[in-house]
Write an enzyme that holds these catalytic residues in place. Structure first.
Site, short mmCIF file in Angstrom:
data_model
loop_
_atom_site.label_atom_id
_atom_site.label_comp_id
_atom_site.label_asym_id
_atom_site.label_seq_id
_atom_site.Cartn_x
_atom_site.Cartn_y
_atom_site.Cartn_z
N SER A 141 1.92 -9.75 -0.88
CA SER A 141 1.52 -8.34 -0.81
C SER A 141 1.76 -7.71 0.56
CB SER A 141 0.05 -8.18 -1.20
OG SER A 141 -0.76 -9.05 -0.44
N GLU B 85 -9.82 5.83 3.26
CA GLU B 85 -10.60 4.73 3.82
C GLU B 85 -9.68 3.54 3.97
OE1 GLU B 85 -9.57 2.72 0.56
OE2 GLU B 85 -10.04 4.84 0.52
N LYS C 58 0.81 -1.22 0.00
CA LYS C 58 0.00 0.00 0.00
C LYS C 58 0.85 1.28 0.00
CE LYS C 58 -4.25 -1.78 0.28
NZ LYS C 58 -4.19 -3.01 1.02
C1 LIG Z 1 -5.11 -4.09 1.00
C2 LIG Z 1 -4.39 -5.35 0.85
C3 LIG Z 1 -4.69 -6.25 -0.19
C4 LIG Z 1 -5.84 -6.05 -1.14
O1 LIG Z 1 -5.81 -4.89 -1.88
P1 LIG Z 1 -5.41 -4.89 -3.44
O2 LIG Z 1 -5.71 -3.49 -3.84
O3 LIG Z 1 -6.27 -5.89 -4.11
O4 LIG Z 1 -3.98 -5.22 -3.52
C5 LIG Z 1 -3.91 -7.36 -0.34
N1 LIG Z 1 -2.89 -7.63 0.50
C6 LIG Z 1 -2.58 -6.81 1.53
C7 LIG Z 1 -1.45 -7.16 2.42
C8 LIG Z 1 -3.32 -5.64 1.73
O5 LIG Z 1 -3.00 -4.84 2.75
#
Ligand SMILES: *Cc1c(COP(=O)(O)O)cnc(C)c1O
Length: 409
Positions: free
Chosen positions: A389, A122, A100
């Site tokens: 992610s 948000e 993020k």
């Molecule tokens: C917010 C989040 C996601 C999902 O959001 P995307 O916009 O689909 O990437 C996935 N993994 C983590 C660790 C997140 O914080």
């Protein structure tokens, strides 16, 4: 070349000038939001071509966020599964613990250029709220984060982190008390305070230019991964896997490979308790075309267009709509979309922790679950990149409850 592939390379030029990815995307907002969206669009496209902006962005990504992130060979997981060679793109190692921040840093630099003094956002899992609170603190801007009351509870650690960073956290008690309601409140705030305020949207969703802008801030993931796999293996990967909430980490990884026809891609949505209405958040299983929160895409809605309740063990994937570029890529047949259930994600969470010493976010665990299912059916000379992610620190208390772990006496 098949038409799907020809179309996929055409994607390099999408969206069009009005933010459309084919029949998806666009800008469905009240009149009061047209001005700030146009202002943002202008500033964004100007900055995108400004070397000074790109240099500043690269500086903070490197020195503050910790880029580049490693592309790590998961040797024990690979051996355990006995199939394809698995690499993990380590976005979990970034400052604040998820991808993020790539987008948050980009947008706050734009906010400064536009002379904004106040930031709103948000958040679902709280990762985007933490990233936004972090960059706001770093640049000394006032910050208000909207978060559903249910999410505040299941992601309490992130609420404390945001407060520690000086942000005001507003717990939203309307409706299902999760991400959709938090987005509504943030949009209401923006309408009221447009002159002073920039809204840092956290995913590749919403009205134009957010989906294209967020994708471009996140494509650093795929640009790096492409360079790294070519260095380490001297060839392109066979398969990319990423989880899909709004879709930003997935499109960030996928985008730089879209023109490479041998690279297959799969996005993994939240299958929750299974694919029955209100038990999951897999928009491509049972969703239909509609407009929600500024854009046209696949949405979980009932026959009357009422947004359905959703469920996922991971707050970050628990949303009724998916980013418009994913809807387009799926219609083109360029990317496959599947889902992992809560139980499969939890099992993957534990497996990666035990085998690799890496505790993934529950969101990312959905992608790990997919590689656990697929790798054994692939051959050892094939390469898979899984986008990790985020890290799972925020999820350990929840996972411990689900797994029935006890504190020592
Ligand atoms: C917010 C989040 C996601 C999902 O959001 P995307 O916009 O689909 O990437 C996935 N993994 C983590 C660790 C997140 O914080």
């Amino acid at each position: 070349m098949s038409s799907a592939l020809a179309n996929a390379s055409a994607n390099a030029t999408l969206p069009d000038a009005h933010g459309h990815f084919g029949q998806f995307g666009g800008r469905y907002v009240p009149e009061t939001l047209m001005h700030p969206l146009l202002e943002l669009e202008q500033e964004y496209f100007r900055s995108q071509h400004d070397p000074a902006f790109q240099q500043e962005l690269a500086y903070y990504l490197r020195e503050f966020c910790g880029r580049p992130t490693p592309l790590y060979y998961a040797e024990r997981l690979t051996k355990e599964l006995g199939g394809a060679k698995i690499y993990l793109k380590r976005e979990d190692l970034l400052h604040t613990g998820a991808h993020k921040i790539n987008n948050a840093i980009g947008q706050i630099l734009l906010a400064k250029r536009m002379g904004k003094t106040r930031i709103i956002a948000e958040t679902g899992a709280g990762q985007h709220g933490v990233a936004t609170a972090t960059v706001s603190a770093m640049f000394g801007l006032q910050c208000v984060i909207y978060m559903g009351a249910v999410d505040c509870e299941r992601q309490a650690l992130n609420v404390y982190r945001m407060k520690m960073l000086g942000a005001e956290v507003v717990s939203v008690k309307a409706g299902q008390q999760t991400l959709k309601e938090a987005v509504n409140e943030a949009m209401r705030d923006w309408v009221t305070n447009v002159r002073s305020t920039h809204y840092i949207l956290g995913t590749a969703y919403g009205a134009h230019p957010y989906p294209v802008m967020v994708r471009n801030f996140q494509r650093v993931i795929g640009d790096e991964a492409r360079r790294q796999i070519l260095e380490q293996e001297e060839r392109l990967p066979d398969l990319l896997i990423a989880c899909v909430g709004g879709g930003s980490n997935a499109i960030g990884l996928f985008y730089p490979f879209l023109g490479d026809p041998t690279v297959k891609m799969v996005g993994v949505e939240a299958g929750g308790l299974g694919i029955q209405p209100e038990q999951h958040a897999a928009r491509f299983q049972g969703g239909s075309l509609g407009v929600l929160q500024g854009t046209r895409s696949y949405i979980l809605q009932d026959a009357h267009g009422q947004i359905q309740l959703t469920h996922s063990v991971s707050a970050g994937l628990d949303y009724a709509a998916v980013g418009p570029e994913h809807a387009w890529l799926r219609d083109q047949g360029r990317v496959d979309y599947t889902y992992a259930t809560d139980d499969q994600a939890l099992a993957a969470f534990v497996k990666l922790a035990r085998l690799e010493g890496i505790i993934p976010a529950l969101e990312s665990s959905h992608a790990v679950a997919e590689v656990i299912a697929r790798a054994p059916r692939m051959s050892p000379d094939q390469l898979v990149i899984v986008n990790l992610s985020g890290r799972g620190d925020k999820d350990v208390a929840q996972a411990a409850r689900k797994l029935g772990l006890q504190l020592p006496e």
